[in-house]
Structures are given as structure tokens and as C-alpha cells.
Design a protein around this motif. Structure first.
Motif, PDB file in Angstrom:
ATOM      1  N   ILE A  10      73.960  28.682  61.264  1.00  0.00           N
ATOM      2  CA  ILE A  10      73.227  29.552  60.335  1.00  0.00           C
ATOM      3  C   ILE A  10      72.958  28.875  58.988  1.00  0.00           C
ATOM      4  O   ILE A  10      72.349  29.487  58.104  1.00  0.00           O
ATOM      5  CB  ILE A  10      73.978  30.885  60.101  1.00  0.00           C
ATOM      6  CG1 ILE A  10      75.351  30.631  59.473  1.00  0.00           C
ATOM      7  CG2 ILE A  10      74.088  31.670  61.390  1.00  0.00           C
ATOM      8  CD1 ILE A  10      76.075  31.912  59.072  1.00  0.00           C
TER       9      ILE A  10
ATOM     10  N   THR B  96      69.312  28.907  58.031  1.00  0.00           N
ATOM     11  CA  THR B  96      68.887  30.274  57.733  1.00  0.00           C
ATOM     12  C   THR B  96      69.420  30.728  56.377  1.00  0.00           C
ATOM     13  O   THR B  96      68.709  31.389  55.605  1.00  0.00           O
ATOM     14  CB  THR B  96      69.381  31.236  58.823  1.00  0.00           C
ATOM     15  OG1 THR B  96      68.948  30.774  60.100  1.00  0.00           O
ATOM     16  CG2 THR B  96      68.837  32.634  58.603  1.00  0.00           C
TER      17      THR B  96
ATOM     18  N   GLY C 213      75.091  31.246  66.476  1.00  0.00           N
ATOM     19  CA  GLY C 213      73.671  31.135  66.794  1.00  0.00           C
ATOM     20  C   GLY C 213      73.082  32.422  67.327  1.00  0.00           C
ATOM     21  O   GLY C 213      71.981  32.832  66.939  1.00  0.00           O
ATOM     22  N   LEU C 214      73.820  33.090  68.216  1.00  0.00           N
ATOM     23  CA  LEU C 214      73.320  34.335  68.809  1.00  0.00           C
ATOM     24  C   LEU C 214      73.233  35.451  67.769  1.00  0.00           C
ATOM     25  O   LEU C 214      72.205  36.135  67.654  1.00  0.00           O
ATOM     26  CB  LEU C 214      74.221  34.748  69.970  1.00  0.00           C
ATOM     27  CG  LEU C 214      74.184  33.847  71.213  1.00  0.00           C
ATOM     28  CD1 LEU C 214      75.243  34.260  72.217  1.00  0.00           C
ATOM     29  CD2 LEU C 214      72.802  33.875  71.862  1.00  0.00           C
TER      30      LEU C 214
ATOM     31  N   GLN D  81      70.519  35.346  64.980  1.00  0.00           N
ATOM     32  CA  GLN D  81      69.158  35.831  65.209  1.00  0.00           C
ATOM     33  C   GLN D  81      68.949  37.198  64.543  1.00  0.00           C
ATOM     34  O   GLN D  81      67.821  37.563  64.213  1.00  0.00           O
ATOM     35  CB  GLN D  81      68.895  35.936  66.713  1.00  0.00           C
ATOM     36  CG  GLN D  81      68.900  34.595  67.428  1.00  0.00           C
ATOM     37  CD  GLN D  81      68.546  34.737  68.896  1.00  0.00           C
ATOM     38  OE1 GLN D  81      67.402  34.528  69.320  1.00  0.00           O
ATOM     39  NE2 GLN D  81      69.524  35.123  69.693  1.00  0.00           N
TER      40      GLN D  81
ATOM     41  N   TRP E 146      71.678  36.004  58.888  1.00  0.00           N
ATOM     42  CA  TRP E 146      72.766  35.075  58.616  1.00  0.00           C
ATOM     43  C   TRP E 146      74.088  35.796  58.394  1.00  0.00           C
ATOM     44  O   TRP E 146      75.169  35.223  58.593  1.00  0.00           O
ATOM     45  CB  TRP E 146      72.434  34.223  57.390  1.00  0.00           C
ATOM     46  CG  TRP E 146      72.277  35.012  56.108  1.00  0.00           C
ATOM     47  CD1 TRP E 146      71.128  35.465  55.550  1.00  0.00           C
ATOM     48  CD2 TRP E 146      73.342  35.439  55.247  1.00  0.00           C
ATOM     49  NE1 TRP E 146      71.396  36.164  54.388  1.00  0.00           N
ATOM     50  CE2 TRP E 146      72.752  36.158  54.176  1.00  0.00           C
ATOM     51  CE3 TRP E 146      74.727  35.304  55.258  1.00  0.00           C
ATOM     52  CZ2 TRP E 146      73.500  36.729  53.148  1.00  0.00           C
ATOM     53  CZ3 TRP E 146      75.478  35.871  54.237  1.00  0.00           C
ATOM     54  CH2 TRP E 146      74.859  36.563  53.190  1.00  0.00           C
TER      55      TRP E 146
ATOM     56  N   PRO F 251      66.245  25.983  66.110  1.00  0.00           N
ATOM     57  CA  PRO F 251      66.612  27.339  65.701  1.00  0.00           C
ATOM     58  C   PRO F 251      68.114  27.549  65.859  1.00  0.00           C
ATOM     59  O   PRO F 251      68.800  26.742  66.491  1.00  0.00           O
ATOM     60  CB  PRO F 251      65.807  28.230  66.648  1.00  0.00           C
ATOM     61  CG  PRO F 251      65.497  27.371  67.816  1.00  0.00           C
ATOM     62  CD  PRO F 251      65.347  25.974  67.283  1.00  0.00           C
ATOM     63  N   ALA F 252      68.614  28.661  65.323  1.00  0.00           N
ATOM     64  CA  ALA F 252      70.052  28.902  65.298  1.00  0.00           C
ATOM     65  C   ALA F 252      70.681  28.852  66.687  1.00  0.00           C
ATOM     66  O   ALA F 252      71.757  28.273  66.871  1.00  0.00           O
ATOM     67  CB  ALA F 252      70.336  30.256  64.644  1.00  0.00           C
ATOM     68  N   VAL F 253      70.032  29.447  67.681  1.00  0.00           N
ATOM     69  CA  VAL F 253      70.593  29.442  69.031  1.00  0.00           C
ATOM     70  C   VAL F 253      70.653  28.028  69.586  1.00  0.00           C
ATOM     71  O   VAL F 253      71.637  27.631  70.224  1.00  0.00           O
ATOM     72  CB  VAL F 253      69.775  30.350  69.969  1.00  0.00           C
ATOM     73  CG1 VAL F 253      70.273  30.219  71.405  1.00  0.00           C
ATOM     74  CG2 VAL F 253      69.863  31.795  69.513  1.00  0.00           C
TER      75      VAL F 253
END
Length: 422
Positions: A51, A54, A173-174, A177, A180, A254-256
């Protein structure tokens, strides 16, 4: 010719009692409760990585500022580690563990409610205090609850580290979404479960037979063996936390996606820490195995620096770094505890505090070097790890005791073993 010269340990160090290996997983509920809490604590380290981009975007922060989420956490953890042995010998390891988890849970809630990066950094510092309280006593409590030998406790501890660092980034990561802040709410909930598990399942107060003085960890550095291995750990940790703090930016995912890559990193760490490193140190010299893993750690960072522009190659390097970190963590833990004749609680407070300062410095300095190129932070980590390997080679005569862990492990008792890891 000595064992250190040949790169092997004496025959007595190779032999292990098979019944003890078979009993490794047959532990009472208290051991599993502490291991679960330790896993959640390590998840708290890994969940921040995915994160970071983000956080930087939503809170208008720079990469260096977000790296301070590691620095504030690690600096406070390192400082507090010097005093945890003093506290635990007065109120007991159980009370210190529960207090630590409660502090972390409150800090996680504070992080979730933060409105700017400064507040977030501040609550991560509070998190570091709770982290020091819990992690410094977790291994001692596992040993006490299991009645096992110190190397078994190290395996449990490193397994919790690996699983935590594997699950933490994926969870981050999950939940990232959503926003943060979401991973912090999830972590606070898990810590609440950990507190409940310790209250219900851990009954031993963990009171020490002898109290430790406040100055004991600082005076411990008069032991040249402990000082040598602590400086090596400091340099290694500086590189370790460059990997954790900078990789989310270098991956440009991306975070995931970042979470999945760091999950692979954590799985490699767990496998190496639990399966590979113990087998190697049973057969070969602890010092030499540690030396060659530090060399490999430096070389992989060089490869990461050269391949930073290629995402697939960088992902491979990150997973390899996880394997190397898992091995080095386990071996350093064992070497630090066996390189000195000091009581384990004192040696652990000194060693753990010193090594965490390496991560506190390495995270922001390494990230800041990205202005010189996308691979520059990894190059800096390589230099730090190489210096650690060179220092270990030069001072190997000071830590020769670490090559006789099987003979010396009988000295380790549940009352005097305390360890903090990261």
C-alpha cells in the motif's frame, strides 16, 4: 585443523535426537497460540509494502516519506529492545507479550484513522513499541511453553516470520483495493484475536529467576563476539529493509500485484528459514554457511540493481532474496545466541536492538538513492551486505563459539532465552 578451517562442525554437532525432531510439531496449545500471535505481528511488517504507492498518492507523500513508516517503526523497536529484558524479568513474559499486542492493536487503529502521512508515521512508531514488547519475549515464551531446545523455538519463530511475511503482503494488497486504511483495520482485528488467544491459552507468567538490570544490554557489547555478530546483523538488516521499503515502487504494480510478489518472497523466506538453513547448519559450520548466504544476498541485490528495468527478472530476484533472507535470519539468530556466554535475555536485547537500527537507517537512505537510478537502492543494499560478509570473514575467530551450538545448547534454558526478530 579446526572445524572452522574445514568448513564443517564436529560430529557431535551433526547428531540430533530423532525423537526431538518428531516432537517438533507436537506442541501444547500455548505454543501454537504464541506462534499465531507472532505470525500476526510479522504480518504487520509485510502488509505495509503493497500500500506504499497508494499511501503516497492519497496522502500526497513522497517515497522517502512513506519509507519512514518502516523507519519510525524500526527505530522505536530498536530503542525499546534494549529495555525489554529488564521489564520482562519484573512483570513476566506473558504480561509483556499481551501488553505488546494490545499496544500494536491500538496503533493499527490509529494508523487507520490517520488523516496525513505525519500521523501515520507517528502511529507506526507506537506500533514499533508494541512490536518490541511482543517479539522480544515471544521466543522465550515458546521455549518455556514447549520445554524444547532453543533450535526448535527458532524454527517455530522463523516459521511464524515466513508465514507472516507471506500472508501480510497479500492481505495488504487485497484490502488495499478498498483503501490504504483497510489493511490496518484488518490487522487490528487479528491482533485482538491474538490477545484473546494468549489470555486463554498461555497460563505461565514467565517470571525469571533473576532480574536483569537496565544497563546490562549496553554493557553486553563489551563481549567482542556479540558485538561482531551484532554489527554484521546491522549491515544485513540495512539491506533487508531496503528490499521491503523500495521494492513496491520498483515493481510498478497495483497493490494486489505487489502483494502476490511479496507473498512469493515470504514463502521463500519461510521455506529457507524452517527447512534449508537448519539442515545446512547441522552439517556445516554456522559461520561459513552464514558467510556464503551473505555473499549470495549481496550478489542477488547486484542482479536486482541490473535488472530493475525488467519486471520479470526483478520478480525472480525478489523471490531469491526472500530465500536468502529466511536463511540468514535463522542462522544469525542461532549465531548471536551462541557466540557469547552472556545470559540469553541480555544478549538478545543488545543484539536485537542493534540490528533493528540497521533497518531503520537502511529503509529511508536506500529509498532516497532512487534519484540516482531505479537500481541504485539495490546496489546500496548489495554494498551493505558485502560489508557484512567481509566483516564476518575478518572477525570469524570472535564468533567461533557459534560453530558448537549442539554442544552448547544444553546451556539454554526457558527462563533466560529472549529474542526479538524482524
Amino acid at each position: 585443523m579446526t572445524a572452522l578451517d574445514t568448513g564443517t562442525v564436529p560430529t557431535s554437532s551433526v547428531t540430533r535426537a530423532e525423537p526431538e525432531q518428531q516432537r517438533l510439531l507436537s506442541q501444547p496449545p500455548a505454543v501454537w497460540a504464541i506462534a499465531f500471535a507472532a505470525m500476526v505481528a510479522f504480518m504487520g511488517i509485510g502488509l505495509v509494502g503493497p500500500i506504499l504507492p497508494t499511501v503516497a498518492a492519497d496522502l500526497d507523500a513522497t517515497p522517502v516519506q512513506t519509507s519512514l513508516l518502516f523507519t519510525s517503526y524500526l527505530a522505536v523497536t530498536a530503542s525499546a529492545m534494549f529495555f525489554t529484558s529488564w521489564l520482562s524479568t519484573r512483570i513476566g513474559t506473558r504480561a509483556v507479550m499481551i501488553l505488546g499486542l494490545a499496544v500494536i492493536a491500538l496503533a493499527a487503529i490509529g494508523c487507520a484513522l490517520s488523516t496525513n502521512v505525519g500521523e501515520l508515521i507517528g502511529f507506526r512508531a507506537v506500533w514499533g513499541l508494541g512490536n518490541a514488547l511482543f517479539l522480544s519475549t515471544a521466543l522465550a515464551s515458546i521455549v518455556s511453553a514447549s520445554g524444547g531446545r532453543s533450535e526448535h523455538a527458532v524454527v517455530f519463530y522463523e516459521a511464524a516470520l515466513g508465514v507472516g511475511l507471506a500472508v501480510g503482503p497479500l492481505l495488504g494488497g487485497l484490502l488495499g483495493q478498498i483503501g490504504w486504511f483497510a489493511p490496518f483495520w484488518g490487522t487490528a482485528s487479528l491482533f485482538a484475536v491474538g490477545v484473546a488467544a494468549l489470555l486463554v491459552l498461555v497460563r505461565d507468567r514467565g517470571l525469571a529467576a533473576q532480574r536483569s538490570s537496565v544497563s546490562a544490554p549496553f554493557r553486553a557489547f563489551a563481549d567482542r563476539g556479540l558485538l561482531a555478530i551484532s554489527v554484521v546483523a546491522f549491515l544485513y538488516n540495512a539491506g533487508f529493509f531496503v528490499t521491503l521499503s523500495y521494492t513496491p515502487y520498483a515493481l510498478e504494480l497495483p497493490a494486489v500485484g505487489i502483494g502476490l510478489v511479496m507473498m512469493g518472497f515470504g514463502i521463500g523466506l519461510a521455506i529457507a528459514g524452517v527447512l534449508i538453513a537448519p539442515r545446512l547448519t547441522r552439517r556445516y559450520s554456522v559461520v561459513w554457511v552464514l558467510f556464503w548466504f551473505l555473499v549470495a544476498f549481496a550478489a542477488t541485490h547486484v542482479a536486482a540493481a541490473l535488472s530493475a528495468g525488467s519486471r520479470p527478472l526483478l520478480v525472480v530476484c525478489v523471490v531469491l532474496l526472500g530465500i536468502e533472507i529466511g536463511a540468514v535470519n535463522t542462522i544469525l539468530t542461532e549465531a548471536a545466541m551462541e557466540a557469547t556466554t552472556l545470559p540469553r535475555a541480555v544478549a538478545s536485547s543488545a543484539y536485537s536492538g542493534f540490528r533493528f537500527f540497521g533497518g531503520a537507517i537502511g529503509a529511508p537512505v536506500g529509498t532516497a538513492l532512487a534519484v540516482f537510478g531505479v537500481g541504485a537502492p539495490y546496489a546500496a543494499a548489495a554494498v551493505s551486505a558485502a560489508l557484512g560478509a567481509a566483516l564476518l570473514f575478518a572477525l570469524r575467530h570472535l564468533v567461533v563459539r557459534a560453530d558448537h551450538t549442539a554442544d552448547l545448547s544444553e546451556r539454554t534454558t526457558a527462563e533466560d532465552l529472549t529474542l526479538g526478530e524482524a
